[in-house]
Design a protein around this motif. Structure first.
Motif, PDB file in Angstrom:
ATOM      1  N   GLY A  67       0.805  -1.209   0.000  1.00 31.12           N
ATOM      2  CA  GLY A  67       0.000   0.000   0.000  1.00 31.12           C
ATOM      3  C   GLY A  67       0.838   1.259   0.000  1.00 31.12           C
ATOM      4  N   LEU A  68       0.176   2.351  -0.351  1.00 31.51           N
ATOM      5  CA  LEU A  68       0.771   3.678  -0.351  1.00 31.51           C
ATOM      6  C   LEU A  68      -0.228   4.604   0.329  1.00 31.51           C
ATOM      7  CD1 LEU A  68       3.351   5.026  -1.419  1.00 31.51           C
ATOM      8  CD2 LEU A  68       2.073   5.656  -3.442  1.00 31.51           C
ATOM      9  N   ASN A  69       0.211   5.286   1.399  1.00 33.46           N
ATOM     10  CA  ASN A  69      -0.689   6.082   2.220  1.00 33.46           C
ATOM     11  C   ASN A  69      -0.019   7.414   2.554  1.00 33.46           C
ATOM     12  OD1 ASN A  69      -3.070   6.450   3.680  1.00 33.46           O
ATOM     13  ND2 ASN A  69      -2.170   5.683   5.561  1.00 33.46           N
ATOM     14  N   GLY A  83      -5.195  10.231   6.979  1.00 29.53           N
ATOM     15  CA  GLY A  83      -4.428   9.637   5.898  1.00 29.53           C
ATOM     16  C   GLY A  83      -5.360   9.078   4.839  1.00 29.53           C
ATOM     17  N   VAL A  84      -4.928   9.150   3.594  1.00 29.04           N
ATOM     18  CA  VAL A  84      -5.667   8.553   2.482  1.00 29.04           C
ATOM     19  C   VAL A  84      -4.682   7.790   1.614  1.00 29.04           C
ATOM     20  CG1 VAL A  84      -7.517  10.260   2.423  1.00 29.04           C
ATOM     21  CG2 VAL A  84      -5.475  10.640   1.071  1.00 29.04           C
ATOM     22  N   GLY A  85      -5.178   6.775   0.948  1.00 27.22           N
ATOM     23  CA  GLY A  85      -4.300   5.994   0.098  1.00 27.22           C
ATOM     24  C   GLY A  85      -4.989   4.791  -0.487  1.00 27.22           C
ATOM     25  N   GLY A  86      -4.165   3.865  -0.927  1.00 22.49           N
ATOM     26  CA  GLY A  86      -4.682   2.656  -1.547  1.00 22.49           C
ATOM     27  C   GLY A  86      -3.851   1.457  -1.167  1.00 22.49           C
ATOM     28  N   LYS A  87      -4.455   0.284  -1.321  1.00 23.76           N
ATOM     29  CA  LYS A  87      -3.767  -0.971  -1.038  1.00 23.76           C
ATOM     30  C   LYS A  87      -4.101  -1.971  -2.138  1.00 23.76           C
ATOM     31  CE  LYS A  87      -3.368  -1.180   3.982  1.00 23.76           C
ATOM     32  NZ  LYS A  87      -3.682  -1.979   5.161  1.00 23.76           N
ATOM     33  N   ALA A  88      -3.137  -2.817  -2.429  1.00 23.56           N
ATOM     34  CA  ALA A  88      -3.357  -3.950  -3.321  1.00 23.56           C
ATOM     35  C   ALA A  88      -3.323  -5.215  -2.460  1.00 23.56           C
ATOM     36  CB  ALA A  88      -2.287  -4.010  -4.395  1.00 23.56           C
ATOM     37  N   TYR A  89      -4.319  -6.062  -2.635  1.00 24.15           N
ATOM     38  CA  TYR A  89      -4.458  -7.303  -1.872  1.00 24.15           C
ATOM     39  C   TYR A  89      -4.316  -8.485  -2.825  1.00 24.15           C
ATOM     40  CZ  TYR A  89      -6.650  -4.414   1.768  1.00 24.15           C
ATOM     41  OH  TYR A  89      -6.910  -3.467   2.736  1.00 24.15           O
ATOM     42  N   PHE A  90      -3.584  -9.506  -2.383  1.00 21.55           N
ATOM     43  CA  PHE A  90      -3.429 -10.743  -3.137  1.00 21.55           C
ATOM     44  C   PHE A  90      -3.766 -11.872  -2.176  1.00 21.55           C
ATOM     45  CE2 PHE A  90      -0.439  -7.554  -4.592  1.00 21.55           C
ATOM     46  CZ  PHE A  90      -0.747  -7.483  -5.944  1.00 21.55           C
ATOM     47  N   GLY A  91      -4.967 -12.461  -2.318  1.00 24.64           N
ATOM     48  CA  GLY A  91      -5.449 -13.445  -1.363  1.00 24.64           C
ATOM     49  C   GLY A  91      -5.435 -14.860  -1.900  1.00 24.64           C
ATOM     50  N   PHE A  92      -5.177 -15.800  -1.002  1.00 26.43           N
ATOM     51  CA  PHE A  92      -5.137 -17.223  -1.318  1.00 26.43           C
ATOM     52  C   PHE A  92      -5.989 -17.947  -0.283  1.00 26.43           C
ATOM     53  CE2 PHE A  92      -1.203 -15.094  -2.349  1.00 26.43           C
ATOM     54  CZ  PHE A  92      -1.036 -15.405  -3.692  1.00 26.43           C
ATOM     55  N   VAL A 103      -7.759  -4.039  -5.661  1.00 25.86           N
ATOM     56  CA  VAL A 103      -7.180  -2.714  -5.454  1.00 25.86           C
ATOM     57  C   VAL A 103      -8.227  -1.927  -4.679  1.00 25.86           C
ATOM     58  CG1 VAL A 103      -6.322  -0.610  -6.521  1.00 25.86           C
ATOM     59  CG2 VAL A 103      -5.821  -2.840  -7.561  1.00 25.86           C
ATOM     60  N   ALA A 104      -7.865  -1.492  -3.474  1.00 20.71           N
ATOM     61  CA  ALA A 104      -8.811  -0.834  -2.579  1.00 20.71           C
ATOM     62  C   ALA A 104      -8.342   0.571  -2.237  1.00 20.71           C
ATOM     63  CB  ALA A 104      -8.969  -1.657  -1.303  1.00 20.71           C
ATOM     64  N   LEU A 105      -9.285   1.462  -2.088  1.00 21.49           N
ATOM     65  CA  LEU A 105      -9.009   2.823  -1.629  1.00 21.49           C
ATOM     66  C   LEU A 105      -9.574   2.993  -0.230  1.00 21.49           C
ATOM     67  CD1 LEU A 105      -9.861   4.953  -4.793  1.00 21.49           C
ATOM     68  CD2 LEU A 105      -7.616   4.203  -3.990  1.00 21.49           C
ATOM     69  N   GLY A 106      -8.940   3.861   0.544  1.00 24.42           N
ATOM     70  CA  GLY A 106      -9.429   4.087   1.899  1.00 24.42           C
ATOM     71  C   GLY A 106      -8.586   5.097   2.625  1.00 24.42           C
ATOM     72  N   GLY A 107      -8.622   4.999   3.933  1.00 28.88           N
ATOM     73  CA  GLY A 107      -7.864   5.954   4.716  1.00 28.88           C
ATOM     74  C   GLY A 107      -7.880   5.619   6.185  1.00 28.88           C
ATOM     75  N   GLU A 108      -7.305   6.535   6.946  1.00 30.74           N
ATOM     76  CA  GLU A 108      -7.207   6.351   8.389  1.00 30.74           C
ATOM     77  C   GLU A 108      -7.403   7.667   9.098  1.00 30.74           C
ATOM     78  OE1 GLU A 108      -2.691   6.741   9.793  1.00 30.74           O
ATOM     79  OE2 GLU A 108      -3.015   5.032   8.465  1.00 30.74           O
ATOM     80  N   VAL A 109      -7.792   7.582  10.338  1.00 32.45           N
ATOM     81  CA  VAL A 109      -7.872   8.742  11.217  1.00 32.45           C
ATOM     82  C   VAL A 109      -7.265   8.314  12.549  1.00 32.45           C
ATOM     83  CG1 VAL A 109     -10.235   8.214  11.998  1.00 32.45           C
ATOM     84  CG2 VAL A 109      -9.364  10.546  12.178  1.00 32.45           C
ATOM     85  N   ALA A 123      -8.402   4.401  13.560  1.00 27.41           N
ATOM     86  CA  ALA A 123      -9.336   3.607  12.755  1.00 27.41           C
ATOM     87  C   ALA A 123      -8.909   3.715  11.303  1.00 27.41           C
ATOM     88  CB  ALA A 123     -10.763   4.109  12.931  1.00 27.41           C
ATOM     89  N   GLU A 124      -9.037   2.612  10.579  1.00 27.76           N
ATOM     90  CA  GLU A 124      -8.755   2.647   9.149  1.00 27.76           C
ATOM     91  C   GLU A 124      -9.706   1.713   8.427  1.00 27.76           C
ATOM     92  OE1 GLU A 124      -4.678   1.585   8.421  1.00 27.76           O
ATOM     93  OE2 GLU A 124      -5.088  -0.539   8.565  1.00 27.76           O
ATOM     94  N   ALA A 125      -9.980   2.034   7.170  1.00 32.89           N
ATOM     95  CA  ALA A 125     -10.867   1.212   6.356  1.00 32.89           C
ATOM     96  C   ALA A 125     -10.454   1.323   4.898  1.00 32.89           C
ATOM     97  CB  ALA A 125     -12.319   1.641   6.535  1.00 32.89           C
ATOM     98  N   TYR A 126     -10.524   0.198   4.193  1.00 33.81           N
ATOM     99  CA  TYR A 126     -10.242   0.131   2.762  1.00 33.81           C
ATOM    100  C   TYR A 126     -11.317  -0.715   2.107  1.00 33.81           C
ATOM    101  CZ  TYR A 126      -5.715   2.125   3.714  1.00 33.81           C
ATOM    102  OH  TYR A 126      -4.723   2.979   4.109  1.00 33.81           O
ATOM    103  N   TYR A 127     -11.757  -0.274   0.927  1.00 34.79           N
ATOM    104  CA  TYR A 127     -12.803  -0.994   0.200  1.00 34.79           C
ATOM    105  C   TYR A 127     -12.388  -1.156  -1.253  1.00 34.79           C
ATOM    106  CZ  TYR A 127     -17.249  -2.136  -1.956  1.00 34.79           C
ATOM    107  OH  TYR A 127     -18.232  -2.749  -2.678  1.00 34.79           O
ATOM    108  N   GLY A 128     -12.457  -2.382  -1.719  1.00 35.07           N
ATOM    109  CA  GLY A 128     -12.209  -2.694  -3.126  1.00 35.07           C
ATOM    110  C   GLY A 128     -13.509  -3.146  -3.759  1.00 35.07           C
TER     111      GLY A 128
END
Length: 188
Positions: A67-69, A83-92, A103-109, A123-128
């Motif tokens: 991620g980049l925040n 904070g605002v940013g994005g994360k890439a998730y690779f799940g198995f 690819v999710a966008l979100g942020g933190e406070v 608190a932080e949350a990201y939604y793809g």
């Protein structure tokens, strides 16, 4: 097991990249996550936090994140940071044998509690959404809250709760994490 060792080796190899690094680790009864955070100057774009993480649970599900925040303080002397940013998730997912990318966008406070010993609520949350989630999943939600206590200038302990869910093609609303966890954060 090989995935855990490979991820740990990559994260340790990234440690000397920047002068200010953070290692964030948490454990719950059924889950664990380890995240390495450094300054994005390592990739030629300074002023943001670049993160690499690995998550796994006792159901043999694994997830890699990057991620980049960008974090900032509002004008004035307020105890809040955003904070605002994005994360890439690779799940198995182990059962059934599913794979997904999101690819999710979100942020933190983060709120700094005024006290002699620094304490924080975060608190932080990201939604793809469906349009940026691929493979065997339709969307992804990753939300967490935590209470942090700074025990030394370079170490914090925390307790938190994380809700991590992927809407899978075969299993709707598959929860990979829905637990209270304990962790540490080291700055070096």
């Amino acid at each position: 097991m090989r995935l855990r060792l490979l991820t740990a080796a990559v994260m340790m190899g990234l440690a000397p990249v920047a002068a200010s690094n953070t290692l964030d680790a948490y454990l719950s009864k059924d889950t664990a996550q380890f995240t390495f955070i450094t300054d994005s100057a390592a990739i030629g774009f300074g002023g943001a936090d670049l993160s690499f993480g690995v998550f796994f649970n006792d159901d043999s599900d694994y997830m890699l994140t990057t991620g980049l925040n960008v974090v900032g303080v509002p004008a004035g002397e307020q105890p809040l940071t955003f904070g605002v940013g994005g994360k890439a998730y690779f799940g198995f997912i182990d059962t059934p044998d599913d794979r997904f990318q999101s690819v999710a966008l979100g942020g933190e406070v983060r709120y700094t509690i005024p006290a002699n010993m620094p304490m924080y609520l975060a608190a932080e949350a990201y939604y793809g959404p469906r349009v940026t989630t691929f493979g065997d999943a339709r969307d992804l939600l990753d939300a967490s809250v935590r209470y942090e206590l700074e025990v030394t200038p370079g170490a914090r302990g925390f307790i938190g709760y994380r809700y991590l869910e992927a809407d899978m093609d075969r299993r709707r609303d598959y929860k990979m994490d829905e637990h209270v966890h304990f962790g540490v954060r080291f700055n070096f």
